[in-house]
Design an enzyme around this catalytic site. Structure first.
Site, short mmCIF file in Angstrom:
data_model
loop_
_atom_site.label_atom_id
_atom_site.label_comp_id
_atom_site.label_asym_id
_atom_site.label_seq_id
_atom_site.Cartn_x
_atom_site.Cartn_y
_atom_site.Cartn_z
N LYS A 49 1.03 -1.15 -0.05
CA LYS A 49 -0.14 -0.04 -0.02
C LYS A 49 1.24 1.61 0.16
O LYS A 49 0.07 1.79 0.51
CB LYS A 49 -0.69 -0.43 1.07
CG LYS A 49 -1.57 -1.36 1.49
CD LYS A 49 -2.21 -1.47 0.15
CE LYS A 49 -3.36 -0.94 -0.66
NZ LYS A 49 -3.45 -1.93 -2.17
N HIS A 109 7.11 -7.35 -1.85
CA HIS A 109 7.24 -6.16 -0.92
C HIS A 109 7.75 -7.25 0.03
O HIS A 109 8.37 -7.43 1.51
CB HIS A 109 5.39 -7.20 -0.13
CG HIS A 109 4.98 -6.19 -1.00
ND1 HIS A 109 4.80 -4.89 -1.68
CD2 HIS A 109 3.04 -6.70 -1.89
CE1 HIS A 109 3.20 -3.99 -2.12
NE2 HIS A 109 3.20 -5.45 -1.91
N SER A 139 -4.98 3.15 4.46
CA SER A 139 -4.96 2.31 2.94
C SER A 139 -4.59 0.67 3.10
O SER A 139 -5.89 0.22 2.40
CB SER A 139 -3.60 2.80 1.61
OG SER A 139 -3.88 1.89 0.69
#
Ligand SMILES: Nc1ncnc2c1ncn2[C@@H]1O[C@H](COP(=O)(O)O)[C@@H](OP(=O)(O)O)[C@H]1O
Ligand SMILES: CCc1ccc(OS(=O)(=O)O)cc1
Length: 296
Positions: A49, A109, A139
């Site tokens: 995010k 990530h 988010s």
């Protein structure tokens, strides 16, 4: 029903080295750790995010010299293999990367300590985008509300505790950002901030162009700024996840391209949460000289 049950099972979260990852990634861990990076790989690295989709579109536009039609060749999730992604029977991120011609742009990530070692051994280029923790939390909360195959985030108050304890996919925001910040001068890392990209997209895109060893005309740069604006990407079916079925991403709950702003945390954090968060931030980020912009 069988399909949703199977997806639900795959996206359950399990730990590797104390970091929660999707179960299918953990099942595939040996393949991921043995991934063979190449010296000319570019790896896009983000905490979830933080603007992953945005930087992916920017990098692709640069690679395609601003040719919008070429960037429409595939949905964004298929353009840059997500190295730790696994959703059998589909090919894993590693399998997709292995069949991709060089020079490759990949994405992850993963925190530094879980990255496949070959990325360090080959001195690859890393493009890291960081976003301030409060907007990231907001988010991620809305993403977990709309993502039907992730754990329900609960109330905002409950999620606040989950996020600060790092019990979310890919672990603690604090450790992730600290980890990448601490290695940035030892490797080829371009460390960008979501907030700078919002404030002066042309300047930040120019940094990416240089980092990628490219040179683009002013008009092409302007075109990239335009095409990668939040408004354009929200309408673009190749970037807005509208092709993902509703039983996975229910965009009627919250759109994937939600607000794209700096400072939405002010609409979510109570005064008490904000004070508590600032104290936790001070403790966890002690000695780290990053100054996040919290509003524009
Ligand atoms: N072109 C763009 N400009 C600004 N923000 C963007 C953007 N494209 C996506 N985003 C925002 O980036 C976040 C998603 O990040 P990721 O791609 O890493 O999952 C969402 O934030 P919000 O939920 O705050 O709107 C999304 O709206
Ligand atoms: C485990 C939560 C999570 C976060 C991000 C994901 O993918 S993506 O970054 O939106 O492509 C998937 C699961």
């Amino acid at each position: 029903m069988a399909l949703t049950t199977e997806l639900g099972r795959q996206l359950q979260l399990r730990e590797v080295g104390g970091i929660l990852l999707q179960a299918a990634t953990v099942d595939n861990w040996s393949e991921i750790q043995h991934f063979e990076a190449k010296p000319d790989d570019l790896l896009i690295c983000t905490y979830p995010k933080s603007g992953t989709t945005w930087i992916q579109e920017i990098v692709d536009m640069i690679e395609q010299n601003g040719d919008v039609a070429k960037c429409q060749r595939a949905i964004i999730q298929h353009r840059h293999p997500f190295i730790e992604w696994a959703r059998p029977p589909q090919p894993s991120g590693v399998e997709k990367a292995n069949t991709m011609p060089s020079p490759r742009t990949l994405r992850t990530h993963l925190p530094t300590q879980l990255l496949p070692p070959s990325f360090w051994e080959n001195n690859c280029k890393f493009l890291y985008v960081a976003r301030n923790a409060k907007d990231c939390m907001v988010s991620y909360y809305h993403f977990q509300r709309m993502n039907q195959v992730l754990p329900d985030p609960g109330t905002w108050e409950e999620y606040f505790e989950t996020f600060i304890s790092g019990k979310v996919g890919w672990g603690s925001w604090f450790d992730h950002v600290k980890g990448w910040w601490e290695i940035k001068d030892r490797y080829q890392v371009l460390f960008l901030f979501y907030e700078d990209m919002k404030r002066d997209p042309k300047c930040e895109i120019q940094k990416v162009v240089q980092f990628m060893g490219k040179s683009l005309d002013e008009t092409v740069l302007d075109e990239i700024v335009q095409e990668t604006s939040f408004e354009k990407m929200k309408e673009n079916p190749m970037t807005n996840r509208s092709t993902v079925p509703k039983f996975i991403l229910d965009q009627s709950i919250s759109p994937f391209m939600r607000k794209g702003t700096v400072g939405d945390w002010k609409n979510h954090f109570t005064v008490a949460q904000n004070e508590r968060f600032d104290e936790i931030y001070r403790q966890k980020m002690e000695g780290i000289s990053i100054n996040f912009c919290m509003e524009l």
